[in-house]
Design a protein around this motif. Structure first.
Motif, PDB file in Angstrom:
ATOM      1  N   PRO A 237       0.746  -1.172  -0.039  1.00  0.00           N
ATOM      2  CA  PRO A 237       0.003   0.090  -0.010  1.00  0.00           C
ATOM      3  C   PRO A 237       0.845   1.184   0.031  1.00  0.00           C
ATOM      4  CG  PRO A 237      -0.071  -1.084   2.088  1.00  0.00           C
ATOM      5  CD  PRO A 237       0.406  -2.019   1.285  1.00  0.00           C
ATOM      6  N   LEU A 238       2.055   1.302   0.661  1.00  0.00           N
ATOM      7  CA  LEU A 238       2.942   2.563   0.613  1.00  0.00           C
ATOM      8  C   LEU A 238       3.315   2.658  -0.669  1.00  0.00           C
ATOM      9  CD1 LEU A 238       4.404   4.409   2.159  1.00  0.00           C
ATOM     10  CD2 LEU A 238       6.453   2.927   2.304  1.00  0.00           C
ATOM     11  N   ASP A 239       3.412   1.884  -1.726  1.00  0.00           N
ATOM     12  CA  ASP A 239       3.722   1.980  -3.058  1.00  0.00           C
ATOM     13  C   ASP A 239       2.547   3.243  -3.764  1.00  0.00           C
ATOM     14  OD1 ASP A 239       5.708   0.515  -2.811  1.00  0.00           O
ATOM     15  OD2 ASP A 239       5.283  -0.811  -4.575  1.00  0.00           O
ATOM     16  N   ALA A 240       1.493   2.797  -3.427  1.00  0.00           N
ATOM     17  CA  ALA A 240       0.194   3.810  -3.967  1.00  0.00           C
ATOM     18  C   ALA A 240       0.263   5.108  -3.411  1.00  0.00           C
ATOM     19  CB  ALA A 240      -1.085   3.068  -3.427  1.00  0.00           C
ATOM     20  N   ILE A 241       0.610   5.417  -2.238  1.00  0.00           N
ATOM     21  CA  ILE A 241       0.879   6.604  -1.640  1.00  0.00           C
ATOM     22  C   ILE A 241       1.978   7.180  -2.269  1.00  0.00           C
ATOM     23  CG2 ILE A 241       1.342   8.094   0.400  1.00  0.00           C
ATOM     24  CD1 ILE A 241      -0.521   5.943   1.713  1.00  0.00           C
ATOM     25  N   GLN A 242       3.227   6.664  -2.327  1.00  0.00           N
ATOM     26  CA  GLN A 242       4.349   7.221  -2.784  1.00  0.00           C
ATOM     27  C   GLN A 242       4.079   7.774  -4.538  1.00  0.00           C
ATOM     28  OE1 GLN A 242       7.291   4.201  -2.144  1.00  0.00           O
ATOM     29  NE2 GLN A 242       7.892   5.217   0.021  1.00  0.00           N
ATOM     30  N   ALA A 296     -17.682   5.283  -7.295  1.00  0.00           N
ATOM     31  CA  ALA A 296     -17.505   6.716  -6.828  1.00  0.00           C
ATOM     32  C   ALA A 296     -15.960   7.137  -7.225  1.00  0.00           C
ATOM     33  CB  ALA A 296     -17.723   6.765  -5.233  1.00  0.00           C
ATOM     34  N   SER A 297     -15.348   6.335  -7.649  1.00  0.00           N
ATOM     35  CA  SER A 297     -13.815   6.336  -7.857  1.00  0.00           C
ATOM     36  C   SER A 297     -13.788   6.284  -9.558  1.00  0.00           C
ATOM     37  CB  SER A 297     -12.922   5.241  -7.306  1.00  0.00           C
ATOM     38  OG  SER A 297     -13.143   5.423  -6.120  1.00  0.00           O
ATOM     39  N   ASP A 298     -12.599   6.667  -9.925  1.00  0.00           N
ATOM     40  CA  ASP A 298     -12.246   6.497 -11.752  1.00  0.00           C
ATOM     41  C   ASP A 298     -11.244   5.635 -11.857  1.00  0.00           C
ATOM     42  OD1 ASP A 298     -13.727   9.300 -12.177  1.00  0.00           O
ATOM     43  OD2 ASP A 298     -12.347   9.995 -10.620  1.00  0.00           O
ATOM     44  N   LEU A 299     -10.563   5.046 -11.012  1.00  0.00           N
ATOM     45  CA  LEU A 299      -9.329   3.988 -11.347  1.00  0.00           C
ATOM     46  C   LEU A 299      -8.894   3.304  -9.916  1.00  0.00           C
ATOM     47  CD1 LEU A 299      -6.912   3.427 -13.291  1.00  0.00           C
ATOM     48  CD2 LEU A 299      -5.883   5.063 -12.084  1.00  0.00           C
ATOM     49  N   LEU A 300      -8.885   1.990 -10.254  1.00  0.00           N
ATOM     50  CA  LEU A 300      -8.157   1.066  -9.213  1.00  0.00           C
ATOM     51  C   LEU A 300      -6.749   1.067  -9.228  1.00  0.00           C
ATOM     52  CD1 LEU A 300      -8.598  -1.148  -6.969  1.00  0.00           C
ATOM     53  CD2 LEU A 300      -8.602  -2.691  -8.903  1.00  0.00           C
ATOM     54  N   VAL A 301      -6.071   1.172  -8.038  1.00  0.00           N
ATOM     55  CA  VAL A 301      -4.701   0.941  -8.117  1.00  0.00           C
ATOM     56  C   VAL A 301      -4.421  -0.268  -7.296  1.00  0.00           C
ATOM     57  CG1 VAL A 301      -4.127   3.271  -8.594  1.00  0.00           C
ATOM     58  CG2 VAL A 301      -4.345   2.472  -6.386  1.00  0.00           C
ATOM     59  N   PHE A 302      -3.612  -1.256  -7.698  1.00  0.00           N
ATOM     60  CA  PHE A 302      -3.553  -2.551  -7.027  1.00  0.00           C
ATOM     61  C   PHE A 302      -2.119  -2.979  -7.240  1.00  0.00           C
ATOM     62  CE2 PHE A 302      -5.594  -7.023  -6.956  1.00  0.00           C
ATOM     63  CZ  PHE A 302      -5.240  -6.929  -5.352  1.00  0.00           C
ATOM     64  N   PRO A 303      -1.108  -2.593  -6.331  1.00  0.00           N
ATOM     65  CA  PRO A 303       0.339  -2.765  -6.535  1.00  0.00           C
ATOM     66  C   PRO A 303       0.862  -4.036  -5.742  1.00  0.00           C
ATOM     67  CG  PRO A 303      -0.019  -1.155  -4.924  1.00  0.00           C
ATOM     68  CD  PRO A 303      -1.399  -1.331  -5.093  1.00  0.00           C
ATOM     69  N   GLY A 342      -6.932  -1.293 -18.914  1.00  0.00           N
ATOM     70  CA  GLY A 342      -5.976  -0.921 -17.798  1.00  0.00           C
ATOM     71  C   GLY A 342      -4.577  -0.807 -18.270  1.00  0.00           C
ATOM     72  N   PHE A 343      -3.571  -0.823 -17.372  1.00  0.00           N
ATOM     73  CA  PHE A 343      -2.035  -1.043 -17.320  1.00  0.00           C
ATOM     74  C   PHE A 343      -1.671  -1.922 -16.287  1.00  0.00           C
ATOM     75  CE2 PHE A 343      -2.876   2.839 -19.907  1.00  0.00           C
ATOM     76  CZ  PHE A 343      -2.266   2.526 -20.887  1.00  0.00           C
ATOM     77  N   ALA A 344      -0.686  -2.316 -16.673  1.00  0.00           N
ATOM     78  CA  ALA A 344       0.332  -3.128 -15.743  1.00  0.00           C
ATOM     79  C   ALA A 344       1.591  -2.431 -15.601  1.00  0.00           C
ATOM     80  CB  ALA A 344       0.276  -4.700 -16.107  1.00  0.00           C
ATOM     81  N   TYR A 345       2.385  -2.575 -14.676  1.00  0.00           N
ATOM     82  CA  TYR A 345       3.707  -2.002 -14.499  1.00  0.00           C
ATOM     83  C   TYR A 345       4.468  -2.860 -13.609  1.00  0.00           C
ATOM     84  CZ  TYR A 345       2.732  -0.728  -9.739  1.00  0.00           C
ATOM     85  OH  TYR A 345       2.092  -0.981  -8.244  1.00  0.00           O
ATOM     86  N   PRO A 346       5.773  -2.910 -13.680  1.00  0.00           N
ATOM     87  CA  PRO A 346       6.437  -3.894 -12.958  1.00  0.00           C
ATOM     88  C   PRO A 346       6.584  -3.726 -11.329  1.00  0.00           C
ATOM     89  CG  PRO A 346       8.108  -2.800 -14.760  1.00  0.00           C
ATOM     90  CD  PRO A 346       6.667  -2.031 -14.583  1.00  0.00           C
ATOM     91  N   CYS A 347       6.283  -4.618 -10.627  1.00  0.00           N
ATOM     92  CA  CYS A 347       5.852  -4.723  -9.375  1.00  0.00           C
ATOM     93  C   CYS A 347       7.015  -3.913  -8.495  1.00  0.00           C
ATOM     94  CB  CYS A 347       5.763  -5.837  -8.854  1.00  0.00           C
ATOM     95  SG  CYS A 347       5.150  -5.858  -7.094  1.00  0.00           S
ATOM     96  N   VAL A 350       8.074   2.184  -8.462  1.00  0.00           N
ATOM     97  CA  VAL A 350       7.273   3.252  -7.957  1.00  0.00           C
ATOM     98  C   VAL A 350       7.271   4.417  -9.308  1.00  0.00           C
ATOM     99  CG1 VAL A 350       6.762   5.049  -6.462  1.00  0.00           C
ATOM    100  CG2 VAL A 350       7.343   2.818  -5.616  1.00  0.00           C
ATOM    101  N   GLU A 351       8.583   4.529  -9.679  1.00  0.00           N
ATOM    102  CA  GLU A 351       8.534   5.666 -10.673  1.00  0.00           C
ATOM    103  C   GLU A 351       7.842   5.299 -11.977  1.00  0.00           C
ATOM    104  OE1 GLU A 351      10.267   8.290 -10.740  1.00  0.00           O
ATOM    105  OE2 GLU A 351      11.159   8.052  -8.865  1.00  0.00           O
ATOM    106  N   LYS A 352       7.726   4.068 -12.434  1.00  0.00           N
ATOM    107  CA  LYS A 352       6.572   3.838 -13.344  1.00  0.00           C
ATOM    108  C   LYS A 352       5.331   3.842 -13.061  1.00  0.00           C
ATOM    109  CE  LYS A 352       5.945   2.311 -17.771  1.00  0.00           C
ATOM    110  NZ  LYS A 352       5.943   3.154 -19.066  1.00  0.00           N
ATOM    111  N   PHE A 353       4.920   3.426 -12.004  1.00  0.00           N
ATOM    112  CA  PHE A 353       3.615   3.531 -11.482  1.00  0.00           C
ATOM    113  C   PHE A 353       3.155   4.868 -11.427  1.00  0.00           C
ATOM    114  CE2 PHE A 353       1.251   2.166  -7.170  1.00  0.00           C
ATOM    115  CZ  PHE A 353      -0.071   2.412  -7.899  1.00  0.00           C
ATOM    116  N   ALA A 354       4.103   5.771 -10.873  1.00  0.00           N
ATOM    117  CA  ALA A 354       3.674   7.219 -10.824  1.00  0.00           C
ATOM    118  C   ALA A 354       3.618   7.933 -12.167  1.00  0.00           C
ATOM    119  CB  ALA A 354       4.709   8.022  -9.934  1.00  0.00           C
ATOM    120  N   GLU A 355       4.331   7.383 -12.967  1.00  0.00           N
ATOM    121  CA  GLU A 355       4.353   7.941 -14.460  1.00  0.00           C
ATOM    122  C   GLU A 355       2.830   7.365 -15.191  1.00  0.00           C
ATOM    123  OE1 GLU A 355       6.309   6.545 -18.888  1.00  0.00           O
ATOM    124  OE2 GLU A 355       7.572   6.765 -17.142  1.00  0.00           O
TER     125      GLU A 355
END
Length: 402
Positions: A237-242, A296-303, A342-347, A350-355
């Motif tokens: 979950p910290l990845d999502a916040i970062q 009520a949201s626009d996008l699910l993030v699941f890291p 959707g999209f997938a990124y390398p687990c 965080v940089e790619k996740f943020a991008e």
């Protein structure tokens, strides 16, 4: 001419929260099923031993939908001297042996308990087709113990090739994993891991989005990403916040749905990163109302870093929002079409996740379009496909000439 009804015994350690496929099996003209449970929540076997304090079970109380309605089931008494769901000897249900004689074939959901091996042995001795299930997508265990990997590499192919007549898997990721171990392709049958699509879609359609956002303290015109999982290390979950902080999209918010031992750390991180006013922690949301949160949201993030399947992907896409997931989510291979649903990124990246998060949260129209495609994809990933996969496996062995 009517097709024959197949009498199928399904052996499970405990009730599951998603019973749509079982309810469809119960009314299917080709099936006569019984689900044999080795433990029940009210028997308190779910909460004995170390399981009571396991962070993996923190959200069990959130599942407020019926678990035991709409399909035939029976509790088989557990004779274990130390009932629990953490050790092989925690479930010892000898009644399964006699029950097997009443059915044409058997599906056993795993191989972790003594009871499961009783059912496996009974099926083999009575020469009835035996189907095992697995959602595994890699050999590593989330709790460590990687010394077992060489043993698993030898044991699993032998189990699925020589003991089982077929293996039921919930995703293409599991199929590819088993094939990589040397399990014969013709023994593997896809039975999609599904939720109650109709119930979730109906709840989502009836959601008062503005009211939900008001309850969260989020403007109606904001763009919202939602994380929905336990606050434990393997869910990251910290990845999502970062990533959210790095993306830094104006008028964007992150909703962190869940509870767990990382709760204080996550809130502190939001403060330190300067996004505490835009990261909301609504706590635990009952499962029956979870579709409202997605809608009520626009996008699910699941890291997550260890997620053999990942049902939040199903739930979010049914509700009409796309998903941004790590490449360790098993559902990715079947449901996440890059750039469409959707999209997938390398687990852990965080940089790619943020991008990707910045790209998506900056384009509301694209999110809406992708959300519609996500809903469309889920029309063919439902209880119907799950049951069709089971029947295909059964008929291959009960009617081999077809």
């Amino acid at each position: 001419m009517n097709k024959p009804r197949h009498r199928v015994l399904l052996v499970s350690s405990q009730p599951i929260q998603n019973t749509a496929a079982l309810r469809l099996m119960a009314v299917h003209p080709q099936l006569d099923i019984l689900v044999a449970y080795c433990s029940l929540p009210e028997a308190q076997t779910l909460h004995t031993s170390s399981l009571q304090h396991s962070s993996e079970f923190l959200t069990q109380a959130a599942f407020d939908i019926p678990w035991l309605e709409g399909y035939p089931w029976r509790y088989i008494p557990n004779r274990s001297p130390k009932p629990n769901l953490t050790k092989p000897y925690g479930l010892i249900n000898p009644g399964l042996v006699k029950l097997m004689s009443e059915y044409d074939c058997c599906v056993v959901y795993g191989h972790a308990f003594v009871s499961f091996w009783m059912a496996i042995a009974a099926a083999k001795l009575s020469r009835k087709p035996l189907f095992l299930t697995t959602d595994a997508t890699y050999l590593e265990a989330p709790e460590g113990g990687n010394w077992k990997i060489p043993l698993k590499r030898q044991f699993l192919p032998a189990l699925y090739n020589q003991v089982a007549d077929g293996v039921l898997v919930p995703s293409s990721a599991s199929r590819h994993f088993l094939e990589s171990l040397g399990v014969a392709s013709e023994k593997i049958f896809l039975t999609p891991y599904v939720v109650d699509n109709e119930r979730i879609a109906l709840t989502a359609a009836q959601t008062h989005k503005a009211q939900i956002r008001a309850d969260w303290g989020i403007p109606e015109d904001a763009v919202v990403a939602i994380f929905c999982a336990k606050f434990i290390p393997r869910k990251r979950p910290l990845d999502a916040i970062q990533a959210f902080a790095k993306a830094n999209v104006p008028n964007s918010y992150l909703v962190m749905v869940g509870v767990g031992p990382l709760d204080a750390e996550l809130k502190a991180a939001a403060e330190q990163l300067g996004v505490a006013d835009r990261v909301k922690f609504p706590g635990l949301i009952k499962y029956s109302r979870l579709p409202e949160a997605y809608a009520a949201s626009d996008l699910l993030v699941f890291p997550s870093e260890h997620e053999p399947y990942g049902l939040p992907v199903n739930e979010a896409m049914i509700c009409g929002i796309p998903v941004l997931v790590s490449d360790r989510i098993g559902a990715t291979y079947d449901l996440v079409i890059s750039g469409e649903t959707g999209f997938a990124y390398p687990c852990g990246n965080v940089e790619k996740f943020a991008e990707l998060l910045q790209e998506l949260l900056s384009d509301r129209d694209r999110l809406v379009k992708m959300g519609k495609m996500a809903q469309k994809r889920m029309e063919t990933w439902s209880a119907r496909e799950n049951v069709e996969g089971l029947i295909l496996a059964i008929e291959k062995h009960l009617n081999p000439s077809k």
